[in-house]
Design a protein around this motif. Structure first.
Motif, PDB file in Angstrom:
ATOM      1  N   LEU A  65       0.848  -1.199   0.000  1.00 42.33           N
ATOM      2  CA  LEU A  65       0.000   0.000   0.000  1.00 42.33           C
ATOM      3  C   LEU A  65       0.881   1.246   0.000  1.00 42.33           C
ATOM      4  CD1 LEU A  65      -2.671   1.471   0.087  1.00 42.33           C
ATOM      5  CD2 LEU A  65      -2.697   1.122   2.578  1.00 42.33           C
ATOM      6  N   ALA A  66       1.923   1.254   0.812  1.00 39.77           N
ATOM      7  CA  ALA A  66       2.836   2.400   0.844  1.00 39.77           C
ATOM      8  C   ALA A  66       3.501   2.603  -0.516  1.00 39.77           C
ATOM      9  CB  ALA A  66       3.883   2.205   1.935  1.00 39.77           C
ATOM     10  N   GLU A  67       3.909   1.503  -1.162  1.00 41.79           N
ATOM     11  CA  GLU A  67       4.519   1.597  -2.485  1.00 41.79           C
ATOM     12  C   GLU A  67       3.526   2.130  -3.508  1.00 41.79           C
ATOM     13  OE1 GLU A  67       6.926  -1.265  -5.648  1.00 41.79           O
ATOM     14  OE2 GLU A  67       6.511  -2.031  -3.637  1.00 41.79           O
ATOM     15  N   LEU A  68       2.281   1.650  -3.446  1.00 42.25           N
ATOM     16  CA  LEU A  68       1.234   2.124  -4.344  1.00 42.25           C
ATOM     17  C   LEU A  68       1.010   3.624  -4.150  1.00 42.25           C
ATOM     18  CD1 LEU A  68      -2.075   0.501  -5.308  1.00 42.25           C
ATOM     19  CD2 LEU A  68      -2.159   2.728  -4.240  1.00 42.25           C
ATOM     20  N   LEU A  69       0.904   4.074  -2.909  1.00 46.43           N
ATOM     21  CA  LEU A  69       0.680   5.495  -2.633  1.00 46.43           C
ATOM     22  C   LEU A  69       1.853   6.343  -3.097  1.00 46.43           C
ATOM     23  CD1 LEU A  69      -0.989   5.149   0.865  1.00 46.43           C
ATOM     24  CD2 LEU A  69      -2.107   5.817  -1.289  1.00 46.43           C
ATOM     25  N   GLY A  70       3.047   5.764  -3.111  1.00 47.34           N
ATOM     26  CA  GLY A  70       4.225   6.473  -3.591  1.00 47.34           C
ATOM     27  C   GLY A  70       4.237   6.705  -5.091  1.00 47.34           C
ATOM     28  N   VAL A 102      -7.586  11.658  -7.693  1.00 48.92           N
ATOM     29  CA  VAL A 102      -8.080  10.324  -8.012  1.00 48.92           C
ATOM     30  C   VAL A 102      -9.599  10.391  -8.053  1.00 48.92           C
ATOM     31  CG1 VAL A 102      -8.288   7.939  -7.190  1.00 48.92           C
ATOM     32  CG2 VAL A 102      -6.108   9.155  -6.977  1.00 48.92           C
ATOM     33  N   LEU A 103     -10.185   9.967  -9.165  1.00 49.91           N
ATOM     34  CA  LEU A 103     -11.636   9.914  -9.297  1.00 49.91           C
ATOM     35  C   LEU A 103     -12.024   8.480  -9.635  1.00 49.91           C
ATOM     36  CD1 LEU A 103     -14.376  11.222  -9.208  1.00 49.91           C
ATOM     37  CD2 LEU A 103     -14.049  11.972 -11.560  1.00 49.91           C
ATOM     38  N   ILE A 104     -12.262   7.700  -8.590  1.00 52.45           N
ATOM     39  CA  ILE A 104     -12.726   6.321  -8.740  1.00 52.45           C
ATOM     40  C   ILE A 104     -14.103   6.189  -8.128  1.00 52.45           C
ATOM     41  CG2 ILE A 104     -12.332   3.915  -8.058  1.00 52.45           C
ATOM     42  CD1 ILE A 104      -9.346   4.451  -8.309  1.00 52.45           C
ATOM     43  N   GLY A 105     -14.288   6.765  -6.964  1.00 49.58           N
ATOM     44  CA  GLY A 105     -15.587   6.759  -6.297  1.00 49.58           C
ATOM     45  C   GLY A 105     -16.424   7.933  -6.767  1.00 49.58           C
ATOM     46  N   PRO A 106     -17.490   8.233  -6.030  1.00 53.87           N
ATOM     47  CA  PRO A 106     -18.385   9.310  -6.453  1.00 53.87           C
ATOM     48  C   PRO A 106     -17.774  10.707  -6.304  1.00 53.87           C
ATOM     49  CG  PRO A 106     -19.109   8.371  -4.359  1.00 53.87           C
ATOM     50  CD  PRO A 106     -17.980   7.526  -4.857  1.00 53.87           C
ATOM     51  N   GLU A 107     -16.807  10.861  -5.387  1.00 49.55           N
ATOM     52  CA  GLU A 107     -16.171  12.158  -5.153  1.00 49.55           C
ATOM     53  C   GLU A 107     -14.671  12.043  -5.409  1.00 49.55           C
ATOM     54  OE1 GLU A 107     -17.740  15.018  -4.329  1.00 49.55           O
ATOM     55  OE2 GLU A 107     -19.617  13.898  -4.498  1.00 49.55           O
ATOM     56  N   PRO A 108     -14.066  13.067  -6.007  1.00 53.93           N
ATOM     57  CA  PRO A 108     -12.623  13.005  -6.234  1.00 53.93           C
ATOM     58  C   PRO A 108     -11.847  13.145  -4.923  1.00 53.93           C
ATOM     59  CG  PRO A 108     -13.497  15.118  -6.966  1.00 53.93           C
ATOM     60  CD  PRO A 108     -14.673  14.275  -6.554  1.00 53.93           C
ATOM     61  N   ALA A 109     -10.697  12.483  -4.863  1.00 55.13           N
ATOM     62  CA  ALA A 109      -9.750  12.669  -3.766  1.00 55.13           C
ATOM     63  C   ALA A 109      -8.613  13.500  -4.347  1.00 55.13           C
ATOM     64  CB  ALA A 109      -9.236  11.316  -3.283  1.00 55.13           C
ATOM     65  N   HIS A 110      -8.302  14.625  -3.690  1.00 52.71           N
ATOM     66  CA  HIS A 110      -7.256  15.512  -4.215  1.00 52.71           C
ATOM     67  C   HIS A 110      -6.209  15.755  -3.141  1.00 52.71           C
ATOM     68  CE1 HIS A 110      -5.356  18.525  -6.675  1.00 52.71           C
ATOM     69  NE2 HIS A 110      -5.332  19.318  -5.622  1.00 52.71           N
ATOM     70  N   GLY A 111      -4.962  15.511  -3.494  1.00 56.57           N
ATOM     71  CA  GLY A 111      -3.852  15.712  -2.575  1.00 56.57           C
ATOM     72  C   GLY A 111      -3.484  14.418  -1.872  1.00 56.57           C
ATOM     73  N   LYS A 112      -2.254  14.357  -1.400  1.00 53.19           N
ATOM     74  CA  LYS A 112      -1.696  13.130  -0.817  1.00 53.19           C
ATOM     75  C   LYS A 112      -2.540  12.590   0.341  1.00 53.19           C
ATOM     76  CE  LYS A 112       2.219  10.991  -1.536  1.00 53.19           C
ATOM     77  NZ  LYS A 112       2.475  10.225  -2.747  1.00 53.19           N
ATOM     78  N   ALA A 171      -5.797  13.070   1.087  1.00 52.96           N
ATOM     79  CA  ALA A 171      -7.101  12.579   0.632  1.00 52.96           C
ATOM     80  C   ALA A 171      -6.955  11.280  -0.165  1.00 52.96           C
ATOM     81  CB  ALA A 171      -7.803  13.642  -0.215  1.00 52.96           C
ATOM     82  N   VAL A 172      -5.916  11.190  -0.995  1.00 60.62           N
ATOM     83  CA  VAL A 172      -5.675   9.975  -1.776  1.00 60.62           C
ATOM     84  C   VAL A 172      -5.351   8.814  -0.831  1.00 60.62           C
ATOM     85  CG1 VAL A 172      -4.119   8.882  -3.460  1.00 60.62           C
ATOM     86  CG2 VAL A 172      -5.034  11.185  -3.893  1.00 60.62           C
ATOM     87  N   THR A 173      -4.522   9.064   0.170  1.00 62.35           N
ATOM     88  CA  THR A 173      -4.193   8.031   1.158  1.00 62.35           C
ATOM     89  C   THR A 173      -5.437   7.565   1.897  1.00 62.35           C
ATOM     90  OG1 THR A 173      -1.944   8.856   1.429  1.00 62.35           O
ATOM     91  CG2 THR A 173      -2.842   7.533   3.234  1.00 62.35           C
ATOM     92  N   THR A 174      -6.258   8.497   2.347  1.00 62.76           N
ATOM     93  CA  THR A 174      -7.499   8.156   3.051  1.00 62.76           C
ATOM     94  C   THR A 174      -8.415   7.333   2.166  1.00 62.76           C
ATOM     95  OG1 THR A 174      -7.343  10.132   4.428  1.00 62.76           O
ATOM     96  CG2 THR A 174      -9.533   9.134   4.204  1.00 62.76           C
ATOM     97  N   PHE A 175      -8.535   7.734   0.896  1.00 61.04           N
ATOM     98  CA  PHE A 175      -9.388   6.994  -0.039  1.00 61.04           C
ATOM     99  C   PHE A 175      -8.931   5.538  -0.172  1.00 61.04           C
ATOM    100  CE2 PHE A 175      -9.867   5.200  -4.270  1.00 61.04           C
ATOM    101  CZ  PHE A 175     -11.254   5.110  -4.341  1.00 61.04           C
TER     102      PHE A 175
END
Length: 124
Positions: free
Chosen positions: A26-31, A39-49, A51-55
């Motif tokens: 997971l850490a490698e993926l987030l890197g 990232v727009l995969i779910g209904p709301e975009p995740a923006h910034g490190k 928010a992307v990590t939380t998603f």
């Protein structure tokens, strides 16, 4: 026959199967994401490190194991496109199948700047 070079999107999808059970994956993926990625995969975009990590932590929390298959193409404008399918087992021992097409733009450092998904078979 020459094998195409692995793209950052290939690494991302490949790591996602391990990231559901391995914190190092997971850490490698987030890197693979730029600090200001969207990232727009779910209904709301995740923006910034953050928010992307939380998603991704929430996204992978409901999955015990998964297996992806995909085909990647680099488009003329440099966008990386992957058509993918996945079968997974959820934390409640359920089974799901899902499929989609992801598009990623990559920054000058080779990190994912923008990732969006269009489900062709949404999760049930």
């Amino acid at each position: 026959m020459v094998e195409p070079a692995e793209t950052v999107l290939d690494r991302y999808i490949g790591l996602s199967d391990r990231a559901v059970r391995e914190s190092s994956a997971l850490a490698e993926l987030l890197g693979l994401f730029a600090s200001d990625a969207t990232v727009l995969i779910g209904p709301e975009p995740a923006h910034g490190k953050e928010a992307v990590t939380t998603f991704y932590r929430a996204h992978f929390a409901g999955i015990v194991e998964s297996k992806h298959y995909w085909n990647t193409t680099v488009l003329e404008d440099g966008t990386v496109r992957a058509e993918w399918v996945c079968a997974a087992r959820t934390t409640g021992n359920g089974l799901i199948t899902v499929a989609g097409v992801e598009h990623a733009t990559v920054d000058s450092d080779g990190l994912i700047q923008d990732l969006r998904n269009e489900f062709t078979r949404p999760p049930a």
